[in-house]
Design a protein around this motif. Structure first.
Motif, PDB file in Angstrom:
ATOM      1  N   UNK A  17       0.819  -1.208   0.000  1.00  0.00           N
ATOM      2  CA  UNK A  17       0.000   0.000   0.000  1.00  0.00           C
ATOM      3  C   UNK A  17       0.857   1.263   0.000  1.00  0.00           C
ATOM      4  N   UNK A  18       1.925   1.260   0.801  1.00  0.00           N
ATOM      5  CA  UNK A  18       2.777   2.446   0.865  1.00  0.00           C
ATOM      6  C   UNK A  18       3.418   2.766  -0.460  1.00  0.00           C
ATOM      7  N   UNK A  19       3.881   1.738  -1.150  1.00  0.00           N
ATOM      8  CA  UNK A  19       4.532   1.919  -2.447  1.00  0.00           C
ATOM      9  C   UNK A  19       3.572   2.541  -3.443  1.00  0.00           C
ATOM     10  N   UNK A  20       2.389   1.995  -3.550  1.00  0.00           N
ATOM     11  CA  UNK A  20       1.458   2.464  -4.566  1.00  0.00           C
ATOM     12  C   UNK A  20       0.891   3.835  -4.212  1.00  0.00           C
ATOM     13  N   UNK A  21       0.702   4.091  -2.932  1.00  0.00           N
ATOM     14  CA  UNK A  21       0.228   5.413  -2.538  1.00  0.00           C
ATOM     15  C   UNK A  21       1.234   6.480  -2.915  1.00  0.00           C
ATOM     16  N   UNK A  22       2.520   6.196  -2.707  1.00  0.00           N
ATOM     17  CA  UNK A  22       3.562   7.152  -3.045  1.00  0.00           C
ATOM     18  C   UNK A  22       3.607   7.400  -4.538  1.00  0.00           C
ATOM     19  N   UNK A  23       3.558   6.325  -5.331  1.00  0.00           N
ATOM     20  CA  UNK A  23       3.616   6.478  -6.786  1.00  0.00           C
ATOM     21  C   UNK A  23       2.380   7.212  -7.279  1.00  0.00           C
ATOM     22  N   UNK A  24       1.213   6.921  -6.695  1.00  0.00           N
ATOM     23  CA  UNK A  24      -0.006   7.629  -7.090  1.00  0.00           C
ATOM     24  C   UNK A  24       0.115   9.116  -6.801  1.00  0.00           C
ATOM     25  N   UNK A  25       0.703   9.442  -5.652  1.00  0.00           N
ATOM     26  CA  UNK A  25       0.891  10.848  -5.311  1.00  0.00           C
ATOM     27  C   UNK A  25       1.798  11.537  -6.310  1.00  0.00           C
ATOM     28  N   UNK A  26       2.852  10.840  -6.754  1.00  0.00           N
ATOM     29  CA  UNK A  26       3.740  11.392  -7.775  1.00  0.00           C
ATOM     30  C   UNK A  26       2.967  11.660  -9.053  1.00  0.00           C
ATOM     31  N   UNK A  27       2.105  10.712  -9.429  1.00  0.00           N
ATOM     32  CA  UNK A  27       1.349  10.857 -10.667  1.00  0.00           C
ATOM     33  C   UNK A  27       0.410  12.054 -10.592  1.00  0.00           C
ATOM     34  N   UNK A  28      -0.278  12.249  -9.460  1.00  0.00           N
ATOM     35  CA  UNK A  28      -1.163  13.401  -9.309  1.00  0.00           C
ATOM     36  C   UNK A  28      -0.373  14.695  -9.374  1.00  0.00           C
ATOM     37  N   UNK A  29       0.800  14.707  -8.709  1.00  0.00           N
ATOM     38  CA  UNK A  29       1.616  15.918  -8.717  1.00  0.00           C
ATOM     39  C   UNK A  29       2.005  16.310 -10.128  1.00  0.00           C
ATOM     40  N   UNK A  30       2.251  15.316 -10.970  1.00  0.00           N
ATOM     41  CA  UNK A  30       2.638  15.600 -12.347  1.00  0.00           C
ATOM     42  C   UNK A  30       1.523  16.292 -13.112  1.00  0.00           C
ATOM     43  N   UNK A  31       0.265  16.040 -12.754  1.00  0.00           N
ATOM     44  CA  UNK A  31      -0.851  16.642 -13.461  1.00  0.00           C
ATOM     45  C   UNK A  31      -0.863  18.160 -13.305  1.00  0.00           C
ATOM     46  N   UNK A  32      -0.218  18.672 -12.229  1.00  0.00           N
ATOM     47  CA  UNK A  32      -0.254  20.108 -11.945  1.00  0.00           C
ATOM     48  C   UNK A  32       1.145  20.730 -11.922  1.00  0.00           C
ATOM     49  N   UNK A 242      12.614  11.520  -7.923  1.00  0.00           N
ATOM     50  CA  UNK A 242      13.418  11.283  -6.722  1.00  0.00           C
ATOM     51  C   UNK A 242      12.595  10.611  -5.629  1.00  0.00           C
ATOM     52  N   UNK A 243      11.278  10.912  -5.549  1.00  0.00           N
ATOM     53  CA  UNK A 243      10.416  10.257  -4.566  1.00  0.00           C
ATOM     54  C   UNK A 243      10.284   8.769  -4.875  1.00  0.00           C
ATOM     55  N   UNK A 244      10.128   8.444  -6.163  1.00  0.00           N
ATOM     56  CA  UNK A 244      10.033   7.040  -6.551  1.00  0.00           C
ATOM     57  C   UNK A 244      11.345   6.319  -6.252  1.00  0.00           C
ATOM     58  N   UNK A 245      12.468   6.961  -6.560  1.00  0.00           N
ATOM     59  CA  UNK A 245      13.775   6.355  -6.317  1.00  0.00           C
ATOM     60  C   UNK A 245      13.987   6.118  -4.824  1.00  0.00           C
ATOM     61  N   UNK A 246      13.557   7.071  -3.992  1.00  0.00           N
ATOM     62  CA  UNK A 246      13.681   6.872  -2.545  1.00  0.00           C
ATOM     63  C   UNK A 246      12.873   5.666  -2.083  1.00  0.00           C
ATOM     64  N   UNK A 247      11.674   5.497  -2.655  1.00  0.00           N
ATOM     65  CA  UNK A 247      10.852   4.350  -2.268  1.00  0.00           C
ATOM     66  C   UNK A 247      11.485   3.044  -2.716  1.00  0.00           C
ATOM     67  N   UNK A 248      12.113   3.054  -3.894  1.00  0.00           N
ATOM     68  CA  UNK A 248      12.834   1.868  -4.366  1.00  0.00           C
ATOM     69  C   UNK A 248      13.957   1.522  -3.395  1.00  0.00           C
TER      70      UNK A 248
END
Length: 336
Positions: A17-32, A242-248
């Motif tokens: 759940x933590x992994x996907x929540x973080x990636x989803x947040x990155x995706x939303x941030x990209x929209x704006x 960088x957020x995705x890389x940190x989660x990796x």
């Protein structure tokens, strides 16, 4: 919230759940995200990765020697105490791996009070693969155990060491202090060779693909669109990456893979595009034999990603695909 979508699987119950929540947040941030500029950079590997493999003979065969101490993430000594003791070590095997050969070396010491019917049983995923006799006359064991490739399975695997220890055939105290064996996890090793196989990837596999695992993620190319200055990648995209890389890195116990950021502007766009992520995008230095992360807004990725994929992006979007250059590798697309 963001909607996770894949070319094969829509959003649903995802294990990490933590992994996907973080990636989803990155995706939303990209929209704006606003477009800014930054210099290209390479993310440095700061911890040795014990799962980094070496090629054998050709690029088709890989080999790895893993001390059990590094797999177990515990101290050097595994102690088996009492008359019936059991300890386990778990490790992961990537779904892109076909094990060809495997050998387990076990080095242990035992109490010189043990009698001859004492033993340590070694199990792989619940199946007994060896029985190691313990005796006071030879209180040191150095065993080499050949494992059948079929003993392994994609995902988590478990090694179990189960001891039956006795100091007498008569009535005995099952918790007597002389009932012990010690496995030296630093000198005990798992040697594995494997080939890679194409994967049928879904978002549900993402946690397993980036986990510390045999044949798992060791090198990753992060492909980013250019900013206002074509010579530099976009700063907002770099921050999201960088957020995705940190989660990796967290998923791998901070034994981070070798990660390199690449500016998509360095590659010429061809006339035609094909189904899926365009193979031209990842030829040679763009992706090579590595797993990949592509990150950017729909507008930024026009011409870099197949328009049939971009047409699916109406909000935060995550897609997981086999790499066009090597179907045993993956490409993670994050857009919005």
């Amino acid at each position: 919230g963001a909607v996770l979508r894949s070319s094969r699987q829509k959003a649903g119950h995802l294990g990490n759940a933590g992994l996907y929540a973080l990636i989803a947040a990155c995706a939303v941030a990209l929209s704006f995200a606003a477009l800014t500029r930054t210099a290209d950079a390479q993310v440095r590997d700061f911890t040795t990765n014990p799962f980094a493999a070496e090629t054998v003979g050709s690029n088709q065969l890989f080999a790895l020697t893993l001390p059990l101490e590094q797999i177990a993430n515990r101290g050097r000594v595994m102690r088996l105490l009492t008359s019936a003791a059991s300890e386990q070590i778990s490790f992961s095997v990537s779904p892109s791996v076909l094990i060809q050969e495997a050998t387990l070396r076990v080095r242990l010491n035992n109490s010189n009070a043990l009698i001859d019917n004492s033993q340590v049983r070694v199990l792989m995923n619940g199946l007994t693969v060896a029985q190691l006799p313990l005796a006071k006359e030879e209180a040191f064991v150095d065993a080499l155990i050949t494992l059948d490739p079929s003993d392994f399975r994609p995902g988590f695997n478990t090694l179990t060491f189960a001891a039956a220890q006795h100091y007498t055939l008569e009535c005995e105290d099952p918790e007597a202090p002389e009932l012990w064996s010690e496995i030296d996890l630093a000198e005990s090793t798992l040697d594995v060779t494997w080939t890679r196989t194409p994967m049928a990837t879904t978002l549900a596999d993402l946690g397993q693909l980036i986990d510390r695992s045999i044949g798992g993620l060791n090198t990753m190319r992060v492909l980013l669109p250019p900013g206002d200055n074509p010579q530099s990648v976009d700063l907002a995209d770099a921050k999201a990456a960088s957020l995705v890389v940190q989660r990796v890195a967290q998923q791998q116990g901070f034994a981070q893979p070798d990660i390199q950021a690449i500016n998509l502007a360095d590659f010429t766009r061809p006339e035609g595009l094909v189904t899926g992520l365009s193979p031209w995008l990842f030829r040679n230095a763009a992706l090579g034999d590595d797993d990949g992360l592509v990150i950017g807004t729909v507008e930024q990725l026009q011409g870099f990603v197949d328009p049939r994929i971009l047409s699916q992006v109406t909000d935060g979007f995550v897609g997981l695909y086999p790499s066009p250059s090597d179907a045993s590798r993956f490409v993670l697309l994050i857009s919005g």
